[in-house]
Design an enzyme around this catalytic site. Structure first.
Site, mmCIF file in Angstrom:
data_model
loop_
_atom_site.group_PDB
_atom_site.id
_atom_site.type_symbol
_atom_site.label_atom_id
_atom_site.label_comp_id
_atom_site.label_asym_id
_atom_site.label_seq_id
_atom_site.Cartn_x
_atom_site.Cartn_y
_atom_site.Cartn_z
ATOM 1 N N GLU A 299 0.797 -1.219 0.000
ATOM 2 C CA GLU A 299 0.000 0.000 0.000
ATOM 3 C C GLU A 299 0.837 1.280 0.000
ATOM 4 O O GLU A 299 0.432 2.287 -0.561
ATOM 5 C CB GLU A 299 -0.944 0.016 1.213
ATOM 6 C CG GLU A 299 -2.044 -1.028 1.176
ATOM 7 C CD GLU A 299 -3.047 -0.788 0.061
ATOM 8 O OE1 GLU A 299 -3.248 0.383 -0.317
ATOM 9 O OE2 GLU A 299 -3.613 -1.772 -0.456
ATOM 10 N N SER B 85 -43.460 -36.908 33.422
ATOM 11 C CA SER B 85 -42.967 -37.551 34.642
ATOM 12 C C SER B 85 -41.751 -36.874 35.247
ATOM 13 O O SER B 85 -41.351 -37.209 36.361
ATOM 14 C CB SER B 85 -42.634 -39.016 34.353
ATOM 15 O OG SER B 85 -43.818 -39.732 34.081
#
Length: 780
Positions: free
Chosen positions: A85, A465
């Protein structure tokens, strides 16, 4: 010379004009924005949700960012970015004249396009200017870059740039991009991965490895070459990096799957602090443990898929047209067809390239090609018949789900693939420390993306249950002891209601211990009738259940009320810790971006006799009953598979197997699992809590308890004695406890005094009468 196009002329003119106009003219000539946003940089940090041990669960905000100071950014990454860059970053003063001349010449002559902007220029353009291409904007960019380098240091400029730049997939900054694309922090990146990230700033939308891996790879090679030219890496390093195969993380995948918890945290923070939290860098620390959450998520997925596989193949998700042949065109077309289908770490999405009765050749979303054959095809074998109905047929172009399982063959890791599908059933798992209430794992459903509804906290379902232990706890206080005999025989209430056992077998007079171990419905109804429905109903409130949601008739014995999995875990935690109700805690702490604590959950309240909700001896006796359930009863698989005697729990299956449960604990961890459909319907005639929910519970507990020593049975609390081989409240040793519940109202006592009390109670119950059953439920 290549044709000098109008576009090239425009580019050249803009660069030249900006260079000529901007440099001699005072900055006051332009209407320049203030540099304060950069000089006094405050990054937009997302709301972050973490586990208790610091592993990220999720981020919320438009920008995904993790701010990392320059001192912690690997030098190799800094060098890679500068090489491609702005190689002269340390030499220029914000603008690189040589670079601008090179870009101007390239634009005029038609050579390879070159960036004329330095990192400083890119930063001011990104944060202060628009992206329009004009000489005026370029001139402003130049002036601002020069001014910025007078205001702050090179290191500060580079640090802000590396944390602010957009890198695709909502990632801002290289730390966020590293996690998104590779699932790892910056300091764990290889050279090849570093170069891939360093190539992103030029075209982050279309040349990132998720959107276009080929373009991203081309850019990566440019970065590597620039690193070699600038002397950052050697030829050997270049060759090694070029040869490395990169594993790109699929979008949306995370190391810890806890999306339902992340949503709980998001809602809580927004309610407390408002919507601005999405950019203020708040951090929410949850009570989850990363390892526990991973184990819970995996257990739920495995269990639900195993159940789904017992059903029918429902066909591919979609059909796509593919070009003829097997070359590059097919690979591209397959990738294009898959891009709109969300991938999953377990249920991998793929498209069938070729189908035969013996094998499927499938291309995954990652580009990998696999083969599904043998046992992996058996489930959907009929769909391979060319005469199969179109909705079910597996043919070229079918979008399918596959599941991979790894094993070792001659020392090498081998992945075997099997055809699969998105399940229709849902599930929930929640695990809690019974001494602190801290939730260690929470899975609110099979997949948050498909169904964001949190079944752990919002799913009110019948417990079946699984409720019985709480009712037996109430019965202990009504003089029903483990050795009490109760009739396991057909029963018809005054209003005509006739429940039955799930097995349709009747054993006559059995002990209360055996009744719970076998999950006898008939015995449980008689125990409840003796205890009193209202008394037992109110007793469930001591465990954290909503009493108003429990029926006021005898169907309570079969669990026809409504509970959430979180409530059931809280209830069983009360038994696990010896009798104290603990409040569930999911959010431990909220801090701001500077680490200041904005909220912190209070420490768990100390257990005192004043805060006890059920007697210690009651919790001890119920635990002894539940230990038998996991040793020889409906959940015997638990102790057998985990090879631990310190497990306690109860299965639950509602009428027609609409809801399947297992709730249980080891003294350090209480866990509940629920499985069912969002729109209630039967799971199948042969299904039960023991067949669907219990395996998930075992799978999770096996991982969560790994390395945890087996808890030795504690000494019996005060007020308990052994009598006739079982536990008994001490004050009833010489009579007064219920020795037998023989029919609907007939109760036999061990003393004449007890008989007198019993007769009075029976007369009162007969006067009250029975209630109309709401929703009959069978179990176990």
């Amino acid at each position: 010379m290549p044709q000098f196009t109008l576009r090239r002329a425009a580019v050249a003119l803009a660069i030249a004009a900006a260079t000529v106009v901007a440099l001699p003219v005072p900055a006051s000539t332009f209407d320049l924005p203030s540099l304060d946003r950069i000089v006094h940089y405050q990054p937009k940090l997302p709301l972050q949700v973490l586990t208790a041990d610091g592993v990220e669960i999720a981020q919320f905000g438009t920008e995904r960012r993790e701010y990392v100071p320059l001192s912690r950014i690997p030098l190799q990454l800094q060098q890679a970015v500068l090489a491609v860059e702005d190689a002269r970053f340390r030499e220029h003063s914000g603008v690189d004249p040589k670079g601008m001349v090179r870009a101007l010449v390239a634009a005029v002559t038609g050579g390879r396009k070159q960036g004329a902007s330095t990192i400083t220029q890119q930063l001011v353009r990104t944060m202060l200017l628009t992206r329009e291409f004009s000489a005026e904007r370029k001139a402003k960019e130049i002036w601002l870059a020069l001014k910025l380098e007078d205001e702050i240091s090179k290191d500060r400029i580079l640090e802000i740039y590396l944390n602010e730049i957009f890198l695709g997939q909502r990632a801002y900054g290289f730390a966020a991009a590293s996690q998104i694309y590779f699932g790892k922090p910056l300091d764990q990146l290889s050279l090849a991965e570093t170069a891939m990230l360093a190539g992103l700033p030029q075209n982050p939308y279309y040349a990132n490895p998720v959107a276009n891996f080929e373009r991203a790879t081309q850019r990566q090679r440019v970065v590597l070459e620039r690193m070699r030219v600038t002397g950052v890496i050697t030829e050997k390093q270049l060759a090694t990096a070029r040869a490395e195969k990169l594993n790109i993380r699929t979008p949306g995948l995370r190391s810890v799957h806890a999306a339902h918890v992340a949503e709980m945290a998001r809602l809580a923070v927004v309610e407390r602090f408002g919507t601005e939290v999405y950019s203020k860098g708040l951090r929410v620390t949850t009570s989850l443990r990363a390892a526990d959450q991973r184990a819970a998520h995996a257990a739920v997925q495995r269990g639900v898929l195993a159940f789904d596989r017992r059903g029918a193949w429902r066909g591919p998700e979609d059909m796509e047209s593919l070009p003829a042949g097997d070359g590059a065109d097919l690979e591209r077309a397959a990738a294009e067809a898959l891009k709109d289908h969300r991938d999953d770490e377990t249920l991998r999405v793929g498209i069938v390239l070729a189908a035969s009765p013996k094998a499927l050749r499938v291309q995954l979303a990652s580009g990998e090609r696999i083969s599904v054959q043998g046992e992996g095809l058996r489930w959907a074998q009929r769909a391979l018949d060319p005469k199969a109905k179109a909705p079910l047929r597996l043919a070229r172009g079918a979008i399918v789900r596959v599941v991979g399982s790894s094993s070792k063959v001659k020392g090498k890791a081998v992945t075997t693939w099997a055809i699969s599908q998105w399940p229709e059933a849902e599930a929930a798992l929640v695990a809690m420390d019974p001494h602190t209430g801290r939730v260690r794992a929470l899975v609110g459903g099979f997949d948050f993306g498909k169904q964001p509804f949190n079944h752990v906290t919002q799913g009110w379902r019948q417990p079946g249950s699984a409720l019985k232990p709480l009712l037996y706890s109430a019965a202990l206080e009504a003089r029903v002891m483990p050795a009490t005999l109760v009739d396991d025989l057909p029963f018809t209430a005054a209003n005509g209601w006739s429940p039955d056992n799930a097995s349709h077998e009747h054993l006559g007079a059995i002990t209360v211990r055996e009744a719970l171990t076998r999950s006898s419905n008939l015995a449980s109804v008689r125990v409840l009738q003796h205890t009193g429905t209202q008394s037992a109903r109110e007793w469930t409130g001591r465990f954290g259940l909503d009493v108003a949601r429990q029926p006021s008739d005898l169907t309570l014995a079969l669990g026809t009320g409504s509970v959430t999995p979180l409530q059931m875990t809280q209830a069983y935690a009360t038994l696990a810790n010896g009798g104290w109700q603990v409040a569930p805690v999911v959010i431990e702490k909220i801090t701001d971006a500077q680490g200041k604590v904005l909220f912190e959950a209070p420490p768990p309240a100390p257990f005192t006799e004043d805060s006890r909700t059920i007697p210690a001896r009651n919790a001890f006796v119920v635990s002894s009953l539940l230990n038998d359930v996991t040793r020889t009863g409906t959940a015997a698989r638990a102790q057998a598979q985990l090879k631990r005697p310190d497990l306690y729990g109860k299965t639950g299956t509602t009428n027609d197997a609409v809801d399947a449960w297992f709730a249980g604990y080891q003294p350090t961890l209480a866990t509940t699992v629920w499985v069912g459909y969002d729109k209630p319907r039967g799971l199948g005639g042969s299904e039960s809590g023991g067949r669907i929910a219990l395996p998930i519970w075992i799978d999770y507990m096996g991982a969560a308890l790994k390395g945890v020593p087996v808890a030795q049975p504690g000494s019996a609390p005060e007020g308990l004695v052994r009598d006739g081989g079982d536990w008994l409240y001490a004050e009833w040793r010489d009579g007064g406890w219920v020795s037998q519940i023989s029919d609907a109202y007939g109760v036999q006592y061990k003393s004449s005094f007890g008989a007198a009390i019993g007769s009075a109670l029976d007369a009162f119950k007969a006067w009250l009468g029975g209630g109309e059953p709401a929703r009959p439920t069978t179990s176990p």
